[in-house]
Design a protein around this motif. Structure first.
Motif, short mmCIF file in Angstrom:
data_model
loop_
_atom_site.label_atom_id
_atom_site.label_comp_id
_atom_site.label_asym_id
_atom_site.label_seq_id
_atom_site.Cartn_x
_atom_site.Cartn_y
_atom_site.Cartn_z
N ASP A 19 22.76 50.89 13.08
CA ASP A 19 23.65 51.56 14.02
C ASP A 19 23.08 51.37 15.43
OD1 ASP A 19 25.51 53.09 15.30
OD2 ASP A 19 24.85 55.01 14.47
N ASN A 20 23.92 50.89 16.35
CA ASN A 20 23.44 50.61 17.71
C ASN A 20 22.97 51.88 18.42
OD1 ASN A 20 23.89 47.84 17.58
ND2 ASN A 20 26.02 48.06 18.16
N TRP A 21 23.64 53.00 18.16
CA TRP A 21 23.22 54.26 18.79
C TRP A 21 21.86 54.70 18.29
CZ3 TRP A 21 25.80 55.24 22.95
CH2 TRP A 21 27.13 54.84 23.05
N SER A 33 25.00 59.63 21.71
CA SER A 33 24.89 59.19 20.31
C SER A 33 25.14 60.33 19.33
CB SER A 33 23.51 58.59 20.06
OG SER A 33 22.51 59.58 20.19
N LYS A 66 31.03 58.76 21.98
CA LYS A 66 30.83 57.45 21.34
C LYS A 66 32.09 56.61 21.42
CE LYS A 66 27.39 58.08 17.71
NZ LYS A 66 27.20 58.08 16.25
N LEU A 67 33.23 57.25 21.10
CA LEU A 67 34.51 56.55 21.13
C LEU A 67 34.84 56.09 22.54
CD1 LEU A 67 37.03 55.68 19.54
CD2 LEU A 67 38.00 57.93 20.01
N SER A 73 32.49 53.18 23.53
CA SER A 73 32.88 51.98 22.78
C SER A 73 34.17 51.39 23.34
CB SER A 73 33.06 52.31 21.30
OG SER A 73 31.87 52.80 20.74
N SER A 74 35.11 52.25 23.71
CA SER A 74 36.36 51.77 24.31
C SER A 74 36.11 51.10 25.65
CB SER A 74 37.34 52.93 24.48
OG SER A 74 37.62 53.55 23.26
N PHE A 132 33.34 49.54 26.57
CA PHE A 132 32.74 48.22 26.32
C PHE A 132 33.76 47.24 25.78
CE2 PHE A 132 28.52 50.45 26.19
CZ PHE A 132 27.96 49.73 27.23
N ASP A 133 34.69 47.72 24.93
CA ASP A 133 35.72 46.84 24.40
C ASP A 133 36.70 46.39 25.47
OD1 ASP A 133 34.59 47.01 21.91
OD2 ASP A 133 35.94 48.59 21.19
#
Length: 197
Positions: free
Chosen positions: A81-83, A134, A140-141, A144-145, A147-148
Motif C-alpha cells: 500500500d502506497n500510504w 493515510s 485518501k480518495l 488519489s483523485s 493525482f489521477d
C-alpha cells in the motif's frame, strides 16, 4: 493460526484504534507547530520526551500492522500500500530522530561524525501530518483523485497554451509596427522612434 497475529488484525481494524492513532497524529502536528514558536532548554527537553512517546506509539502501530498484514510477500501486505510506504518512511525518520535525541543528551558528549549527516533527515519530521491523510478514507480518495487528474489537467494546459500561442501570432501580425510612437507629457506632438530602437 497465530493467535497474536489474529489479535493484531483485530486491533488494527478496530475503529477506536484508528481514532487513537489519529489523535496522536494531530497532537504530533501541533507539537511541530508549537516547537517552531517556543524555544528554550527546558521546553526543548519536554518536546524531546514528547517526541520519544510519539515515535514509540507510531513504531508500535507499524509493528502491529506488519504482523497483521505481513510485510511484503502476501497480497494486501503492509508495503504494497502506497500510504503505508509513506508511514514507513516517516517512522524510519522518527527512529533516526531518536538517535539524534540520545546523542544530544548523552553524558559523554561524543557525537559520531558518521551519523551527523543523518540530522538533516530530521527535517522530514514535517511529513508527519501526511499520516493523517493515510488514516482518513475521504482524504485518501481526494488525493488519489488529484493525482489521477494530473494528466487531463496537463492536456488541457497544453490546449490553452496552443490557443494563447495562436493569439500571440495574430496579435503580432495585426499590431506590428503600430506602437513606435512616443508621447511626451506637456507636448502634444508625437515623436517617431527610430527603427533601430
Amino acid at each position: 493460526i497465530n493467535v497474536f497475529r489474529v489479535w493484531c488484525m483485530k486491533l488494527v481494524s478496530n475503529k477506536k484504534f484508528e481514532w487513537f492513532i489519529l489523535a496522536f497524529i494531530i497532537l504530533s502536528t501541533l507539537r511541530l507547530v508549537i516547537g517552531t514558536i517556543v524555544k528554550g532548554y527546558t521546553v526543548g527537553l519536554a518536546f524531546d520526551i514528547i517526541d520519544l512517546v510519539f515515535n514509540l506509539i507510531f513504531t508500535l502501530e507499524m509493528i502491529f500492522k506488519v504482523i497483521a498484514l505481513g510485510f511484503v510477500m502476501d497480497e494486501g501486505s503492509y508495503i504494497r500500500d502506497n500510504w503505508n510506504k509513506i508511514d514507513l518512511i516517516i517512522v524510519v525518520v522518527s527512529l533516526i530522530d531518536i538517535d539524534s535525541i540520545v546523542q544530544k543528551y548523552s553524558s559523554s558528549g561524543n557525537k559520531s561524525s558518521s551519523f551527523n549527516f543523518l540530522k538533516v533527515l530530521r527535517l522530514l519530521r514535517t511529513l508527519r501530518p501526511l499520516r493523517f491523510i493515510s488514516h482518513n478514507v475521504q482524504l485518501k480518495l481526494l488525493i488519489s483523485s488529484l493525482f489521477d487528474s494530473i494528466l487531463p489537467i496537463i492536456n488541457a494546459l497544453i490546449i490553452v497554451l496552443v490557443v494563447l500561442f495562436m493569439f500571440s501570432i495574430v496579435g503580432i501580425n495585426l499590431f506590428y509596427n503600430l506602437y513606435h510612437n512616443c508621447y511626451v507629457p506637456g507636448n502634444h506632438s508625437a515623436f517617431r522612434l527610430a527603427d533601430s530602437a
